[in-house]
Design a protein around this motif. Structure first.
Motif, short mmCIF file in Angstrom:
data_model
loop_
_atom_site.label_atom_id
_atom_site.label_comp_id
_atom_site.label_asym_id
_atom_site.label_seq_id
_atom_site.Cartn_x
_atom_site.Cartn_y
_atom_site.Cartn_z
N SER A 18 84.24 1.28 -50.40
CA SER A 18 83.51 1.05 -51.67
C SER A 18 84.40 0.53 -52.79
CB SER A 18 82.82 2.35 -52.11
OG SER A 18 83.72 3.43 -52.07
N CYS A 20 85.90 1.66 -55.48
CA CYS A 20 85.54 1.98 -56.87
C CYS A 20 86.77 1.85 -57.77
CB CYS A 20 85.03 3.42 -56.96
SG CYS A 20 83.58 3.78 -55.96
N CYS A 38 80.27 8.67 -57.53
CA CYS A 38 80.17 7.75 -58.67
C CYS A 38 81.40 6.87 -58.79
CB CYS A 38 80.03 8.55 -59.98
SG CYS A 38 78.65 9.71 -59.99
N ASP A 39 81.18 5.65 -59.26
CA ASP A 39 82.27 4.85 -59.81
C ASP A 39 82.06 4.90 -61.32
OD1 ASP A 39 84.12 3.03 -60.70
OD2 ASP A 39 83.47 1.39 -59.41
N LYS A 43 80.12 1.99 -63.43
CA LYS A 43 78.73 2.35 -63.74
C LYS A 43 77.83 2.25 -62.51
CE LYS A 43 79.21 0.83 -68.56
NZ LYS A 43 78.70 -0.04 -69.64
N ARG A 44 78.31 2.78 -61.40
CA ARG A 44 77.55 2.75 -60.16
C ARG A 44 77.45 4.13 -59.54
NH1 ARG A 44 79.55 -2.53 -56.59
NH2 ARG A 44 78.50 -4.13 -57.85
N HIS A 46 76.97 5.61 -55.87
CA HIS A 46 77.01 5.27 -54.45
C HIS A 46 76.36 6.37 -53.62
CE1 HIS A 46 79.89 1.82 -54.58
NE2 HIS A 46 80.22 2.38 -55.73
N HIS A 57 74.36 1.50 -53.12
CA HIS A 57 74.63 1.97 -54.47
C HIS A 57 73.51 1.57 -55.42
CE1 HIS A 57 76.24 -2.17 -54.94
NE2 HIS A 57 75.81 -2.03 -56.18
N TYR A 58 73.44 2.30 -56.53
CA TYR A 58 72.55 1.99 -57.64
C TYR A 58 73.41 1.54 -58.81
CZ TYR A 58 69.41 5.12 -55.01
OH TYR A 58 68.66 5.72 -54.02
N GLN A 59 73.02 0.45 -59.46
CA GLN A 59 73.72 0.01 -60.66
C GLN A 59 73.09 0.69 -61.86
OE1 GLN A 59 76.51 -2.27 -60.65
NE2 GLN A 59 76.71 -1.28 -62.64
#
Length: 298
Positions: A18, A20, A38-39, A43-44, A46, A57-59
């Motif tokens: 990933s 990050c 999280c990253d 701001k993601r 995962h 992932h979600y943005q």
């Protein structure tokens, strides 16, 4: 520390590439058999489904440091200045409450749910400003500040019987243990428990196993160490990257340890030496983690 203790060693392997910038906050959703992490700076949010190997992932539109399962379904996001309900199916975000909105230099950092189903969360300066951070507890929907004047509060975790919390201010190098009352509130002052101030690496995130031992990420040392009840190292997970941030036990039997990592602050040369820095790592263990309850808001 006692150096005569036998130390078990494991090697972590790459789980999700990933990469990050600042991977943090791994959290197991036992009901849905999903791992979230999280990253923060990217701001993601995962996710990984270990049974199928699927990941994604979600943005998000703000920095988030933890996504924890809610009693009744869904997730609560611990964001830079707010707590939000998050629907993983629709992607909708609904603000639950704000915090430190009048302080633009801070963001959320470490967080974990205690055995009472209450959330402890910390804040820190976005540039690690000295003393800018605080520690809070969200208990039955009310957010209470427990401590202020912290720089990089981390290692929030709890004993199975609910009698103690652990935490650290990473810059001090010392992990503290704090006695709790029957409702999970701190009593007295936290006491020094394990000192890493003169060793390689700084104490970061931590999680507790079913035997009451602490698994502590050592930022900068490329290790997660297992500490016994006296705060002595009895195990060591070695990673091929230098900045592990936190761990989480996952899987049906809670014997899979996932570790988030970071590439924050890396030069081009460092990134070339550690190309998978910021990715998710994994190690299979014969030790189970301590199951964590969902967050209760009422």
């Amino acid at each position: 520390m006692n150096t005569d203790i036998s130390v078990s060693t494991w090697q972590a392997e790459l789980a999700v590439d990933s990469r990050c910038t600042l991977g943090e906050g791994p959290q197991w959703d036992a009901i849905n058999q999903r791992l979230y992490w999280c990253d923060i700076l990217g701001k993601r949010l995962h996710w990984l489904s270990p049974a199928t190997g699927e990941s994604g992932h979600y943005q998000l539109d703000h920095m988030v440091s933890l996504a924890t399962p809610l009693e009744g379904g869904g997730l609560l996001l611990v964001g830079e200045d707010r707590l939000c309900r998050f629907d993983t199916h629709s992607g909708s975000v609904e603000t639950f409450c704000d915090f430190e909105t009048d302080n633009p230099i801070t963001r959320s950092n470490d967080a974990r749910v205690d055995c009472h189903g209450s959330l402890w969360l910390s804040t820190m300066g976005k540039k690690a400003e000295k003393g800018a951070g605080s520690l809070y507890r969200l208990h039955r929907g009310k957010l209470t500040r427990l401590r202020s004047g912290l720089t990089i509060p981390n290692a929030i975790c709890f004993s199975a019987d609910g009698c103690f919390a652990w935490l650290t201010d990473t810059v001090t190098g010392v992990v503290m243990r704090w006695a709790l009352d029957s409702e999970g509130w701190p009593k007295g002052e936290p006491q020094p428990w394990a000192d890493f101030s003169s060793t390689l690496g700084n104490p970061d995130g931590a999680v507790v196993d079913s035997e009451g031992c602490l698994w502590l990420a050592l930022w900068g040392a490329g290790q997660v160490v297992r500490l016994n009840h006296n705060g002595e190292i009895i195990g060591r997970v070695e990673l091929p990257v230098s900045q592990p941030s936190c761990s989480a036990f996952a899987g049906p039997d809670l014997k899979t340890l996932y570790i988030t990592t970071a590439q924050e602050g890396f030069s081009a040369e460092q990134l070339a030496q550690e190309p998978t820095a910021g990715s998710l790592y994994v190690v299979e263990l014969d030790i189970a983690g301590l199951a964590e309850p969902p967050l209760r808001l009422e």
